[in-house]
Design a protein around this motif. Structure first.
Motif, PDB file in Angstrom:
ATOM      1  N   VAL A 114       0.791  -0.985  -0.016  1.00 26.37           N
ATOM      2  CA  VAL A 114       0.078   0.051  -0.041  1.00 26.37           C
ATOM      3  C   VAL A 114       0.948   1.300  -0.079  1.00 26.37           C
ATOM      4  N   PRO A 115       0.788   2.258  -0.865  1.00 24.47           N
ATOM      5  CA  PRO A 115       1.415   3.382  -1.115  1.00 24.47           C
ATOM      6  C   PRO A 115       1.045   4.326   0.214  1.00 24.47           C
ATOM      7  N   LEU A 116       1.779   5.062   0.779  1.00 23.87           N
ATOM      8  CA  LEU A 116       1.520   6.076   1.747  1.00 23.87           C
ATOM      9  C   LEU A 116       1.815   7.497   1.227  1.00 23.87           C
ATOM     10  N   ALA A 117       1.256   8.587   1.503  1.00 16.73           N
ATOM     11  CA  ALA A 117       1.511   9.911   1.447  1.00 16.73           C
ATOM     12  C   ALA A 117       1.159  10.843   2.435  1.00 16.73           C
ATOM     13  N   ASP A 132      -2.532  -0.590  15.233  1.00 16.97           N
ATOM     14  CA  ASP A 132      -3.229  -0.435  16.456  1.00 16.97           C
ATOM     15  C   ASP A 132      -4.404  -1.815  16.641  1.00 16.97           C
ATOM     16  N   TRP A 133      -5.078  -1.609  17.695  1.00 13.29           N
ATOM     17  CA  TRP A 133      -5.939  -2.430  18.150  1.00 13.29           C
ATOM     18  C   TRP A 133      -7.095  -2.744  17.048  1.00 13.29           C
ATOM     19  N   ASP A 134      -7.448  -1.857  16.371  1.00 15.19           N
ATOM     20  CA  ASP A 134      -8.491  -1.881  15.493  1.00 15.19           C
ATOM     21  C   ASP A 134      -7.928  -2.039  13.963  1.00 15.19           C
ATOM     22  N   GLY A 135      -6.755  -2.338  13.812  1.00 13.06           N
ATOM     23  CA  GLY A 135      -5.836  -2.545  12.504  1.00 13.06           C
ATOM     24  C   GLY A 135      -5.542  -1.252  11.764  1.00 13.06           C
ATOM     25  N   VAL A 147       3.450  11.944  13.133  1.00 14.25           N
ATOM     26  CA  VAL A 147       2.883  10.639  13.300  1.00 14.25           C
ATOM     27  C   VAL A 147       1.356  10.887  12.698  1.00 14.25           C
ATOM     28  N   ARG A 148       1.104   9.927  11.837  1.00 12.39           N
ATOM     29  CA  ARG A 148      -0.300   9.832  11.265  1.00 12.39           C
ATOM     30  C   ARG A 148      -0.788   8.479  11.539  1.00 12.39           C
ATOM     31  N   ARG A 149      -2.272   8.421  11.466  1.00  9.65           N
ATOM     32  CA  ARG A 149      -2.844   6.978  11.592  1.00  9.65           C
ATOM     33  C   ARG A 149      -3.384   6.971  10.113  1.00  9.65           C
ATOM     34  N   TYR A 150      -3.238   5.747   9.658  1.00  8.50           N
ATOM     35  CA  TYR A 150      -3.640   5.387   8.278  1.00  8.50           C
ATOM     36  C   TYR A 150      -4.909   4.159   8.453  1.00  8.50           C
ATOM     37  N   SER A 151      -5.764   4.015   7.497  1.00 13.66           N
ATOM     38  CA  SER A 151      -6.447   2.831   7.357  1.00 13.66           C
ATOM     39  C   SER A 151      -5.726   1.729   6.587  1.00 13.66           C
ATOM     40  N   ASP A 153      -6.114   0.614   3.777  1.00 13.31           N
ATOM     41  CA  ASP A 153      -5.704   0.981   2.709  1.00 13.31           C
ATOM     42  C   ASP A 153      -5.094   2.289   2.392  1.00 13.31           C
ATOM     43  N   GLY A 154      -4.466   2.830   2.968  1.00 14.26           N
ATOM     44  CA  GLY A 154      -3.365   4.123   2.982  1.00 14.26           C
ATOM     45  C   GLY A 154      -4.237   5.343   3.223  1.00 14.26           C
ATOM     46  N   ARG A 155      -5.499   5.489   3.668  1.00  9.42           N
ATOM     47  CA  ARG A 155      -6.077   6.862   3.862  1.00  9.42           C
ATOM     48  C   ARG A 155      -5.776   7.372   5.150  1.00  9.42           C
ATOM     49  N   ILE A 156      -5.305   8.462   5.127  1.00  8.72           N
ATOM     50  CA  ILE A 156      -5.026   9.191   6.311  1.00  8.72           C
ATOM     51  C   ILE A 156      -6.316   9.495   7.341  1.00  8.72           C
ATOM     52  N   LEU A 157      -6.406   9.052   8.595  1.00  6.38           N
ATOM     53  CA  LEU A 157      -7.345   9.272   9.362  1.00  6.38           C
ATOM     54  C   LEU A 157      -7.108  10.237  10.528  1.00  6.38           C
ATOM     55  N   ASP A 158      -5.959  10.434  10.841  1.00  5.35           N
ATOM     56  CA  ASP A 158      -5.666  11.404  11.699  1.00  5.35           C
ATOM     57  C   ASP A 158      -3.986  11.809  11.754  1.00  5.35           C
ATOM     58  N   ARG A 159      -3.864  13.211  12.486  1.00  4.20           N
ATOM     59  CA  ARG A 159      -2.304  13.282  12.855  1.00  4.20           C
ATOM     60  C   ARG A 159      -2.213  13.862  14.092  1.00  4.20           C
ATOM     61  N   LEU A 160      -1.321  13.052  14.821  1.00  3.41           N
ATOM     62  CA  LEU A 160      -0.998  13.485  16.280  1.00  3.41           C
ATOM     63  C   LEU A 160      -0.300  14.724  16.398  1.00  3.41           C
ATOM     64  N   PRO A 161      -0.411  15.523  17.496  1.00  5.40           N
ATOM     65  CA  PRO A 161       0.250  16.782  17.639  1.00  5.40           C
ATOM     66  C   PRO A 161       1.919  16.428  18.013  1.00  5.40           C
TER      67      PRO A 161
END
Length: 359
Positions: A114-117, A132-135, A147-151, A153-161
């Motif tokens: 999976v490509p990340l960006a 993470d616990w939810d995959g 630090v980012r959270r990805y699904s 399939d590589g979609r950005i879900l969140d970005r940590l401070p």
């Protein structure tokens, strides 16, 4: 961080759940198979009489170069900087060129990529990985750092401070390509920890900061920060939590014409000072309790088991080791898998190392 040789040489809801799932991985990775050091499925034979001990607490079962200079689905399989155990027991392997591979638990062969960006579609300098616990995938990048959270399939879900001081200059006091390298989730699954590779400006050389985040629902907020002292000339490319709340820490360096230094430490941050409010860490006694560490093994002392090196190394087994994950426990020892980052360089190798570590 990409350590390149010279061109001429050059809450399921807790980490414990992840480690438990890793027991299946460890079992599969040591299934009966060809008795040679390069086998992905077999254990190096003890019948040869060769010692597998690296130290009194660490031994090397075997290594594998099977993925070196290979491709999968048109993507180069290399530049690997981090490993994680997925929820189904397979392995996730992160390339610092923004590719996230799934590796088969038995053979380590890639089964997906999976490509990340980032948010603009630009590539990452991706270095740390947690499943993470939810995959979802937590991925650190040295670029900002971030630090980012990805699904999956590589979609950005969140970005940590990120604290301002840890940002790359001129936004902060960090040096480019020397920021968030290691990433791990502590037991209980509520605290994420990222390790800086080298010191920030204003801190003593060799004092690196570790930043934590505390889980708040589906998000993470800034938590405590700790300080860790590396050996002279070495940085921290990876950390991995153990089931009791301590950390395995890789320290690594490279000297042209000599080769790599890689040491494995056991560290305990539980009684260290929270340095999030400390502006400068001069290194001498200033009331700050650093993270305590104990040497487990200098990898140069591991048996080579027939490994060869494409450039000078003090032990031909060594390369640019950068990724580490605890895959389970067997007979009181942790199963630990390391991987080297070949930087897509002809004189470096993508190599997996299968260790047993007693803590």
């Amino acid at each position: 961080m990409r350590l390149r040789p010279q061109r001429s040489l050059s809450p399921l809801r807790t980490l414990l759940t992840t480690v438990t799932a890793g027991l299946a991985v460890a079992g599969c990775l040591t299934a009966a198979g060809p008795a040679n050091a390069n086998s992905l499925t077999g254990r190096a034979s003890s019948a040869t009489g060769v010692s597998h001990a690296c130290s009194p607490t660490v031994s090397l079962d075997r290594f594998s170069d099977a993925l070196d200079k290979t491709t999968y689905d048109g993507t180069f399989v290399g530049n690997l900087s981090a490993l994680a155990v997925d929820r189904n027991g397979d392995l996730a392997a992160l390339s610092d060129r923004s590719s996230l591979f799934t590796l088969d638990r038995r053979t380590l062969s890639p089964t997906s990529v999976v490509p990340l960006a980032d948010e603009t579609g630009a590539a990452l300098d991706s270095e740390g990985l947690v499943v993470d616990w939810d995959g979802t995938r937590l991925v650190s990048s040295e670029t900002e750092p971030s630090v980012r959270r990805y699904s999956r399939d590589g979609r950005i879900l969140d970005r940590l401070p990120v604290p301002d001081a840890l940002r790359v200059t001129p936004a902060g006091r960090a040096t480019a390509n020397q920021t968030f390298e290691g990433l791990t989730l502590l037991p209980g699954g509520r605290t994420l920890l990222a390790s800086m590779e080298y010191a920030i400006s204003g801190d003593s050389t060799g004092i690196v900061r570790w930043q934590t985040w505390d889980r708040r629902g589906s998000h993470f907020v800034l938590g405590a920060q700790y300080a860790y002292r590396t050996d002279a000339g070495l940085g921290v490319p990876e950390v991995a939590a153990t089931p009791d709340g301590r950390l395995l820490v890789l320290e690594r360096g490279f000297t042209a014409g000599v080769g790599n230094t890689v040491r494995l430490y056991l560290a305990d941050p539980r009684h260290a000072t929270d340095t999030s409010g400390v502006e400068n860490l001069p290194g001498q006694d200033n009331g700050v309790r650093l993270v305590k560490k104990t040497l487990l093994a200098d990898i140069v002392n591991c048996p080579s088991l027939g490994a060869t090196a494409k450039q000078p190394q003090p032990n031909p087994l060594l390369d640019n080791i950068e990724g580490m994950v605890v895959t389970g426990r067997t007979h009181g020892a942790l199963r630990v898998l390391l991987v080297s980052d070949d930087n897509q360089n002809a004189v470096q190798t993508t190599r997996f190392y299968f260790l047993r570590v007693r803590t």
